[in-house]
Design an enzyme around this catalytic site. Structure first.
Site, mmCIF file in Angstrom:
data_model
loop_
_atom_site.group_PDB
_atom_site.id
_atom_site.type_symbol
_atom_site.label_atom_id
_atom_site.label_comp_id
_atom_site.label_asym_id
_atom_site.label_seq_id
_atom_site.Cartn_x
_atom_site.Cartn_y
_atom_site.Cartn_z
ATOM 1 N N ASP A 1 0.816 -1.223 0.000
ATOM 2 C CA ASP A 1 0.000 0.000 0.000
ATOM 3 C C ASP A 1 0.845 1.267 0.000
ATOM 4 O O ASP A 1 0.453 2.301 0.554
ATOM 5 C CB ASP A 1 -0.962 0.004 1.216
ATOM 6 C CG ASP A 1 -1.845 -1.225 1.218
ATOM 7 O OD1 ASP A 1 -2.223 -1.684 0.131
ATOM 8 O OD2 ASP A 1 -2.138 -1.734 2.320
ATOM 9 N N LYS B 1 1.863 1.948 -5.133
ATOM 10 C CA LYS B 1 2.408 1.340 -6.368
ATOM 11 C C LYS B 1 1.482 1.586 -7.549
ATOM 12 O O LYS B 1 1.931 1.857 -8.664
ATOM 13 C CB LYS B 1 2.594 -0.181 -6.177
ATOM 14 C CG LYS B 1 3.572 -0.545 -5.082
ATOM 15 C CD LYS B 1 3.644 -2.038 -4.878
ATOM 16 C CE LYS B 1 2.389 -2.630 -4.291
ATOM 17 N NZ LYS B 1 2.086 -2.205 -2.916
ATOM 18 N N GLY C 1 -4.632 -4.333 -3.665
ATOM 19 C CA GLY C 1 -5.610 -3.284 -3.938
ATOM 20 C C GLY C 1 -4.824 -2.062 -4.356
ATOM 21 O O GLY C 1 -4.114 -1.487 -3.544
ATOM 22 N N HIS C 2 -4.870 -1.730 -5.637
ATOM 23 C CA HIS C 2 -4.074 -0.613 -6.161
ATOM 24 C C HIS C 2 -5.027 0.498 -6.589
ATOM 25 O O HIS C 2 -5.849 0.300 -7.479
ATOM 26 C CB HIS C 2 -3.215 -1.088 -7.340
ATOM 27 C CG HIS C 2 -2.209 -2.134 -6.948
ATOM 28 N ND1 HIS C 2 -1.402 -2.778 -7.845
ATOM 29 C CD2 HIS C 2 -1.874 -2.631 -5.738
ATOM 30 C CE1 HIS C 2 -0.613 -3.628 -7.206
ATOM 31 N NE2 HIS C 2 -0.890 -3.563 -5.923
ATOM 32 N N GLN D 1 1.894 -6.335 -3.411
ATOM 33 C CA GLN D 1 2.472 -6.487 -2.073
ATOM 34 C C GLN D 1 3.819 -5.755 -1.994
ATOM 35 O O GLN D 1 3.966 -4.734 -2.620
ATOM 36 C CB GLN D 1 2.595 -7.973 -1.674
ATOM 37 C CG GLN D 1 1.244 -8.639 -1.435
ATOM 38 C CD GLN D 1 0.543 -9.048 -2.697
ATOM 39 O OE1 GLN D 1 1.112 -9.751 -3.523
ATOM 40 N NE2 GLN D 1 -0.683 -8.631 -2.867
ATOM 41 N N ARG E 1 -9.695 -2.840 6.228
ATOM 42 C CA ARG E 1 -9.059 -2.915 7.552
ATOM 43 C C ARG E 1 -8.225 -1.669 7.829
ATOM 44 O O ARG E 1 -7.574 -1.139 6.937
ATOM 45 C CB ARG E 1 -8.148 -4.152 7.637
ATOM 46 C CG ARG E 1 -8.914 -5.459 7.668
ATOM 47 C CD ARG E 1 -7.962 -6.639 7.788
ATOM 48 N NE ARG E 1 -7.147 -6.815 6.595
ATOM 49 C CZ ARG E 1 -6.161 -7.696 6.494
ATOM 50 N NH1 ARG E 1 -5.869 -8.479 7.520
ATOM 51 N NH2 ARG E 1 -5.474 -7.815 5.375
ATOM 52 N N LEU F 1 3.989 12.279 0.700
ATOM 53 C CA LEU F 1 4.737 13.266 1.477
ATOM 54 C C LEU F 1 3.773 14.330 2.042
ATOM 55 O O LEU F 1 3.976 14.851 3.141
ATOM 56 C CB LEU F 1 5.806 13.927 0.591
ATOM 57 C CG LEU F 1 6.795 14.819 1.321
ATOM 58 C CD1 LEU F 1 7.667 14.007 2.273
ATOM 59 C CD2 LEU F 1 7.683 15.584 0.343
ATOM 60 N N VAL G 1 2.646 13.965 -4.007
ATOM 61 C CA VAL G 1 2.138 15.012 -3.112
ATOM 62 C C VAL G 1 0.605 15.013 -3.059
ATOM 63 O O VAL G 1 -0.007 15.946 -2.556
ATOM 64 C CB VAL G 1 2.672 16.411 -3.516
ATOM 65 C CG1 VAL G 1 4.178 16.481 -3.311
ATOM 66 C CG2 VAL G 1 2.321 16.751 -4.970
HETATM 67 P P1 GDP Z 1 -0.743 0.226 -3.555
HETATM 68 O O1 GDP Z 1 -1.355 -1.028 -3.051
HETATM 69 O O2 GDP Z 1 0.738 0.282 -3.304
HETATM 70 O O3 GDP Z 1 -1.084 0.529 -4.973
HETATM 71 O O4 GDP Z 1 -1.360 1.409 -2.672
HETATM 72 P P2 GDP Z 1 -2.915 1.594 -2.277
HETATM 73 O O5 GDP Z 1 -3.658 2.054 -3.468
HETATM 74 O O6 GDP Z 1 -3.429 0.392 -1.556
HETATM 75 O O7 GDP Z 1 -2.795 2.725 -1.160
HETATM 76 C C1 GDP Z 1 -2.211 3.957 -1.438
HETATM 77 C C2 GDP Z 1 -3.245 5.058 -1.208
HETATM 78 O O8 GDP Z 1 -2.607 6.309 -1.188
HETATM 79 C C3 GDP Z 1 -4.287 5.156 -2.299
HETATM 80 O O9 GDP Z 1 -5.506 5.571 -1.736
HETATM 81 C C4 GDP Z 1 -3.735 6.232 -3.235
HETATM 82 O O10 GDP Z 1 -4.742 6.937 -3.949
HETATM 83 C C5 GDP Z 1 -3.085 7.150 -2.245
HETATM 84 N N1 GDP Z 1 -1.891 7.852 -2.724
HETATM 85 C C6 GDP Z 1 -0.893 7.407 -3.537
HETATM 86 N N2 GDP Z 1 0.087 8.329 -3.639
HETATM 87 C C7 GDP Z 1 -0.310 9.386 -2.872
HETATM 88 C C8 GDP Z 1 0.300 10.640 -2.536
HETATM 89 O O11 GDP Z 1 1.400 10.975 -2.956
HETATM 90 N N3 GDP Z 1 -0.414 11.454 -1.676
HETATM 91 C C9 GDP Z 1 -1.639 11.108 -1.173
HETATM 92 N N4 GDP Z 1 -2.266 11.944 -0.339
HETATM 93 N N5 GDP Z 1 -2.212 9.921 -1.469
HETATM 94 C C10 GDP Z 1 -1.559 9.076 -2.297
HETATM 95 P P1 IMO Z 2 -0.936 -4.277 -2.198
HETATM 96 O O1 IMO Z 2 -0.522 -4.838 -3.531
HETATM 97 C C1 IMO Z 2 -0.879 -4.692 2.137
HETATM 98 C C2 IMO Z 2 -0.817 -8.787 3.712
HETATM 99 C C3 IMO Z 2 -2.018 -9.256 4.501
HETATM 100 C C4 IMO Z 2 -1.331 -10.219 5.469
HETATM 101 C C5 IMO Z 2 -0.266 -10.866 4.589
HETATM 102 C C6 IMO Z 2 -0.673 -12.211 3.999
HETATM 103 O O2 IMO Z 2 -2.218 -3.512 -2.233
HETATM 104 O O3 IMO Z 2 0.189 -3.513 -1.570
HETATM 105 P P2 IMO Z 2 -2.301 -12.903 2.004
HETATM 106 O O4 IMO Z 2 -3.776 -12.702 1.830
HETATM 107 O O5 IMO Z 2 -1.469 -12.335 0.920
HETATM 108 O O6 IMO Z 2 -1.960 -14.346 2.287
HETATM 109 O O7 IMO Z 2 -1.935 -12.101 3.373
HETATM 110 O O8 IMO Z 2 -0.006 -9.946 3.546
HETATM 111 N N1 IMO Z 2 -1.122 -8.268 2.358
HETATM 112 C C7 IMO Z 2 -1.093 -6.966 2.033
HETATM 113 N N2 IMO Z 2 -0.882 -5.872 2.790
HETATM 114 N N3 IMO Z 2 -1.062 -4.562 0.805
HETATM 115 C C8 IMO Z 2 -1.237 -5.658 0.029
HETATM 116 O O9 IMO Z 2 -1.276 -5.589 -1.321
HETATM 117 C C9 IMO Z 2 -1.301 -6.934 0.634
HETATM 118 N N4 IMO Z 2 -1.483 -8.184 0.176
HETATM 119 C C10 IMO Z 2 -1.349 -8.996 1.233
HETATM 120 O O10 IMO Z 2 -2.644 -8.185 5.169
HETATM 121 O O11 IMO Z 2 -0.677 -9.496 6.478
HETATM 122 MG MG MG Z 3 -2.877 -1.651 -1.767
#
Ligand code: GDP
Ligand code: IMO
Ligand code: MG
Length: 426
Positions: A13, A16, A40-41, A224, A303, A332, A414
């Site tokens: 998270d 990416k 979840g991206h 991940q 969560r 940031l 940002v």
């Molecule tokens: P990923 O799993 O690595 O793709 O990240 P997620 O999408 O699960 O979580 C990142 C969250 O931060 C998302 O809600 C994005 O929209 C948000 N996000 C990403 N880059 C930035 C940033 O530079 N600033 C802010 N405020 N939010 C961001």
């Molecule tokens: P993205 O791509 C954050 C965590 C779960 C748990 C562990 C194992 O959005 O960054 P699993 O269901 O893979 O067997 O769970 O890994 N986990 C993540 N945490 N972002 C993710 O994906 C994750 N995918 C799995 O919370 O701790």
């Molecule tokens: Mg994610």
């Protein structure tokens, strides 16, 4: 033209999806190489939010070929639902390719994931309960079903019979649950899912190499992150695949010489969802502040994420195991307004100092962070597009991390929007 890899450097998270989408603008193909719908991206484009699970984050551009490669575990029901959701928002998914060698997540994998977590009780891993671990376990046991099996009902049934004869014993005799019906599973997968998936099934290795050979740019999108990696993460609190950049070789079928730029995505603080050690975790009002202001709730599972200060020990290790060529620092802006910021520059455990990630789990669990404190900034940075306009304290924070980790920070996020970033190379 060697491929570019985007890899998470913390516990997931990091943002990416946003940076994959951004970097994909200049690419021809975006490839997911591991994981499944545990990911979840989130992308925010023109104010509209897209939360992707399985489909690569380049899908929003009409010129990109999105590829789900062999290293991914695919729940076809989820993939179909995701294609339908994207189509309803006007995104064309017809170009999507799915490797015939990718493994399928079956209904028993999901059930076993939840049952195993319950069995672990207080020691649970906190998985996403999507069946990821059991699906990869079947792959390693060589009893998995693959996407290509959807094309051959006879073989699909044979393999399903073998897999269920084992898993039904576990479901009924170990966990006291009902057995799954072979016919019901086969009907759902072969009659409902297969016709929708079939047009997308491809030889992803051939496609990727044809694209590279034509001199076109390929982006590999990791899900991940480094510290959730089965080999390099905080085992057993990890996922069951290899998110590290080397995983892109195995999970997409390219050799190390086919990879050039490796972008590590690092959040400006750290979050973790699920169980496991977290040396810089905050249990105070600053931790709650980061959750609230950073909206730190899981994209898929909802969560609440655990939060903490940035950890340079983790980033040094991520730089090593991924061969990072650069870092993209995200969120940031979430640090705007904090009086001071702490960065963990080393660990202390049992009287010993660690500048690099200790290999022993007990040491990681007992590690006390050694912090350096830097002044915060009082203005809002979300609208800034030129690094020269950043408050000097924000620039100092970025440069301190670069110096601690030894990798240049080229991109800085940002805000969540596609255009909310700074390119420090410009
Ligand atoms: P990923 O799993 O690595 O793709 O990240 P997620 O999408 O699960 O979580 C990142 C969250 O931060 C998302 O809600 C994005 O929209 C948000 N996000 C990403 N880059 C930035 C940033 O530079 N600033 C802010 N405020 N939010 C961001
Ligand atoms: P993205 O791509 C954050 C965590 C779960 C748990 C562990 C194992 O959005 O960054 P699993 O269901 O893979 O067997 O769970 O890994 N986990 C993540 N945490 N972002 C993710 O994906 C994750 N995918 C799995 O919370 O701790
Ligand atoms: Mg994610």
């Amino acid at each position: 033209m060697p491929a570019t890899v985007v890899v998470g450097t913390q516990w997931g998270d990091e943002g990416k999806g946003k940076f994959t989408d951004l970097v994909a603008r200049d690419m021809h193909m975006v490839v997911r190489y591991q994981g499944g719908h545990n990911a979840g991206h989130t992308l925010v484009v023109d104010g509209e939010t897209f939360a992707l699970q399985l489909i690569p984050s380049g899908v929003l551009y009409p010129h990109i070929v999105p590829v789900i490669a062999n290293g991914v575990v695919v729940d076809p029901r989820v993939l179909i639902a995701e294609m339908d959701q994207l189509s309803a928002k006007g995104v064309d998914c017809s170009r999507l390719k799915v490797s015939g060698n990718a493994h399928l997540i079956m209904p028993y994998h999901q059930e076993l994931d939840a049952l195993h977590e319950r069995h672990l009780g207080a020691g649970k891993l906190g998985t996403t309960k999507r069946g990821i671990g059991p699906a990869y376990a079947d792959r390693a046991m060589r009893t998995g079903l693959r996407v290509q099996d959807l094309l051959d009902p006879k073989i699909f049934r044979q393999k399903l019979d073998v897999a269920l004869s084992h898993h039904n014993q576990v479901l009924t005799k170990v966990f006291n649950r009902l057995a799954l019906d072979v016919d019901a599973v086969a009907t759902e997968y072969l009659e409902e899912c297969a016709p929708r998936i079939e047009p997308h099934i491809a030889d992803s290795v051939a496609l990727i190499h044809e694209t590279l050979d034509a001199g076109r740019d390929v982006l590999m999108e990791g899900a991940q992150a480094t510290f959730l990696d089965l080999d390099h993460g905080t085992y057993p609190f990890v996922t069951s695949s290899n998110p590290v950049s080397g995983g892109a070789c195995v999970g997409a079928g390219v050799g190390p010489r086919d990879i050039g730029r490796i972008i590590g995505i690092a959040k400006a603080y750290v979050t973790r969802v699920g169980s496991g050690p977290f040396p810089t975790e905050l249990h105070d009002e600053i931790g709650d502040y980061l959750v609230d202001v950073g909206h730190e709730y899981g994209t898929n599972t909802g969560r609440r994420r655990r939060t903490g200060w940035l950890d340079a020990v983790m980033l040094r290790q991520a730089a090593r195991v991924n061969s990072l060529s650069e870092i993209a620092l995200t969120k940031l802006d979430i640090l705007d307004g904090l009086d001071s910021l702490k960065v963990c520059v080393g660990y202390e455990s049992d009287g010993e100092r660690y500048d690099h990630m200790p290999y022993h789990q007990s040491v990681i669990h007992s590690a006390q962070p050694i912090y350096e404190e830097l002044p915060g900034w009082k203005s809002h940075i979300s609208a800034i597009t030129d690094q020269a306009d950043l408050p000097s304290e924000a620039t100092d924070y970025i440069e301190f991390i670069e110096q601690q980790v030894g990798v240049p920070i080229r991109l800085v996020g940002v805000g969540p929007g596609r255009e909310q970033y700074l390119d420090r190379a410009l």
